[in-house]
Design an enzyme around this catalytic site. Structure first.
Site, PDB file in Angstrom:
ATOM      1  N   GLU A 112      39.206  37.544  38.560  1.00 49.55           N
ATOM      2  CA  GLU A 112      37.850  37.952  38.978  1.00 49.55           C
ATOM      3  C   GLU A 112      37.176  36.974  39.936  1.00 49.55           C
ATOM      4  O   GLU A 112      36.051  36.544  39.714  1.00 49.55           O
ATOM      5  CB  GLU A 112      36.975  38.156  37.735  1.00 49.55           C
ATOM      6  CG  GLU A 112      37.552  39.176  36.768  1.00 49.55           C
ATOM      7  CD  GLU A 112      36.668  39.422  35.543  1.00 49.55           C
ATOM      8  OE1 GLU A 112      35.650  38.728  35.386  1.00 49.55           O
ATOM      9  OE2 GLU A 112      37.008  40.322  34.752  1.00 49.55           O
ATOM     10  N   GLU A 153      44.254  45.680  31.738  1.00 45.19           N
ATOM     11  CA  GLU A 153      43.192  45.697  30.709  1.00 45.19           C
ATOM     12  C   GLU A 153      42.593  47.101  30.571  1.00 45.19           C
ATOM     13  O   GLU A 153      41.376  47.267  30.513  1.00 45.19           O
ATOM     14  CB  GLU A 153      42.066  44.711  31.088  1.00 45.19           C
ATOM     15  CG  GLU A 153      42.540  43.301  31.357  1.00 45.19           C
ATOM     16  CD  GLU A 153      41.422  42.301  31.618  1.00 45.19           C
ATOM     17  OE1 GLU A 153      40.236  42.637  31.409  1.00 45.19           O
ATOM     18  OE2 GLU A 153      41.740  41.179  32.039  1.00 45.19           O
TER      19      GLU A 153
END
Ligand code: XIL
Length: 397
Positions: A170, A289
């Site tokens: 991220e 995820e």
């Protein structure tokens, strides 16, 4: 020459597919694929189907079903929290390896691969680190050295036991951040500048020559405008192309796959296209995820099936789109769900205004939901010529 090489590769692929698709019939009993686990069905394509594991749930003696499903249904596991820096080094210089070691041992016992998560991220950092930077007691050169040491220590400890590492997580902003023009965001970019990405991959490679090194992020399931100023997928694509051109040892890109039924839904071809374009950079891919949350309206909370059913259907469709796209692209090595049951999902704790939930493939009582059955049917119905065995990548130097 080239043509011949491709023909040989094609013949080998078809033979491999034929072998993989041999149906294991037990004597006298017809083969029933619906009774197979997701993990076993994925292996027909060389695809690992994994889950994030909550160590608290795994160690809860009153919750044997969690452990059973975690051990049997999946062929790969990811630590939901215990490999994050705050968990591994809660006080400076004192590593707490216990829970992470336990996960790796659990995986070994159950013949599961491990996705390592995560070496570099701006969240869940120890207080001593962020506090030290904030009060000036940790200088920038010291911070860079601390990061190098952390990556080296963790990657070395688990060397040989981690299949894929999420090296950087991220790193890129979202259109709703300030400023809205996409940029490198968070603690590491702010204090070290974007050069930390290349450093991190090089340090990880030096510590573990064999793991596949991934960049991991959310909202990169499909391309948008194509303008890196507002299209996160394009920004990440450009970033990875530059890293590759600089010879940085990045092997793969992980698309987290946190979706919500209240948003527009992608179709399979859009997602396939994004995986293909990342693959064209010489990268492998993965969904890392996956969960698909819904708003828990008053009706949902009151148990109104007319409110619940459309959400379960939309959730299942989204899970299935990502699975089909993954199956369609040979570089997509794994499909990991971020928790498998609604009673242990991070969603209700994280998205509470408005409240959200219903994000996983089993309900709170470990009953498989529509999403479970749909991704299972995707795995069963897939095969050549459109779905071929996974690529076998060599980690980059
Ligand atoms: C989440 C965990 O699921 C929660 O238990 C924790 O409180 C916060 O982090 N992207 C990631 C994951 O890469 O590490 C996050 O996991 C979810 C979003």
């Amino acid at each position: 020459m080239k043509v011949r090489r491709w023909m040989t590769a094609g013949a080998v692929a078809v033979a491999t597919v034929a072998a993989l698709n041999t149906v294991p019939a037990a004597a006298g009993k017809p083969y029933d694929p619906t009774s197979q686990t997701l993990g076993a069905l994925g292996l027909r394509h060389g695809l690992q189907v994994g889950t994030a594991i909550s160590m608290d749930a795994l160690n809860d003696a009153d919750d044997p079903q969690y452990r059973k499903i975690a051990a049997t249904e999946f062929s790969s596991v990811t630590a939901e929290n215990v490999m994050k820096w705050e968990s591994l080094e809660p006080t400076r210089g004192n590593y707490n390896w216990g829970p992470a070691d336990q996960l790796v041992d659990f995986a070994k016992r159950n013949r599961q691969r491990v996705r390592g998560h995560v070496l570099v991220w701006h969240n869940q950092l120890p207080e001593w680190l962020t506090g030290g930077v904030a009060d000036g007691s940790i200088s920038k050169p010291e911070l860079r050295e601390l990061l190098r040491r952390h990556i080296t220590t963790v990657a070395k400890r688990y060397q040989g036991r981690i299949w894929q590492w999420d090296v950087v997580n991220e790193a890129v902003s979202d259109p709703w951040d300030t400023p809205p023009t996409l940029h490198y965001k968070g603690f590491w970019a702010e204090h070290l500048g974007p050069g930390y990405l290349a450093d991190a991959f090089r340090w990880a490679r030096a510590a573990d020559p064999k793991a596949l090194l991934y960049y991991n992020d959310y909202n990169i399931e499909a391309f948008g405008s194509g303008n890196p100023a507002d299209d996160k997928t394009q920004f990440v694509y450009d970033m990875l192309r530059r890293l590759r051109a600089q010879g940085v040892p990045v092997d793969g890109v992980g698309s987290q796959g946190h979706l919500g039924t209240q948003y527009g839904n992608y179709n399979t071809f859009q997602v396939t296209e994004a995986l293909r374009r990342f693959t064209s950079l010489g990268l492998v891919t993965a969904f890392t995820e996956v969960d698909v949350r819904s708003q828990l309206t008053e009706g949902v909370r009151a148990g109104d099936s007319e409110e619940i059913n459309p959400r379960l259907q939309a959730s299942a469709a989204n899970f299935s789109v990502l699975m089909k796209a993954c199956l369609a692209v040979r570089s997509c090595l794994s499909y990991t769900v971020w928790g498998f049951s609604d009673n242990h999902s991070w969603v209700p704790g994280w998205f509470d205004d408005p409240p959200e939930g219903l994000a996983t493939i089993y309900d709170e009582n470990y009953q498989p939901k529509l999403a479970y059955h749909e991704i299972k049917s995707d795995l069963i119905l897939a095969g050549p010529p459109y779905v071929l065995p996974r690529l076998a990548p060599k980690p980059r130097r």
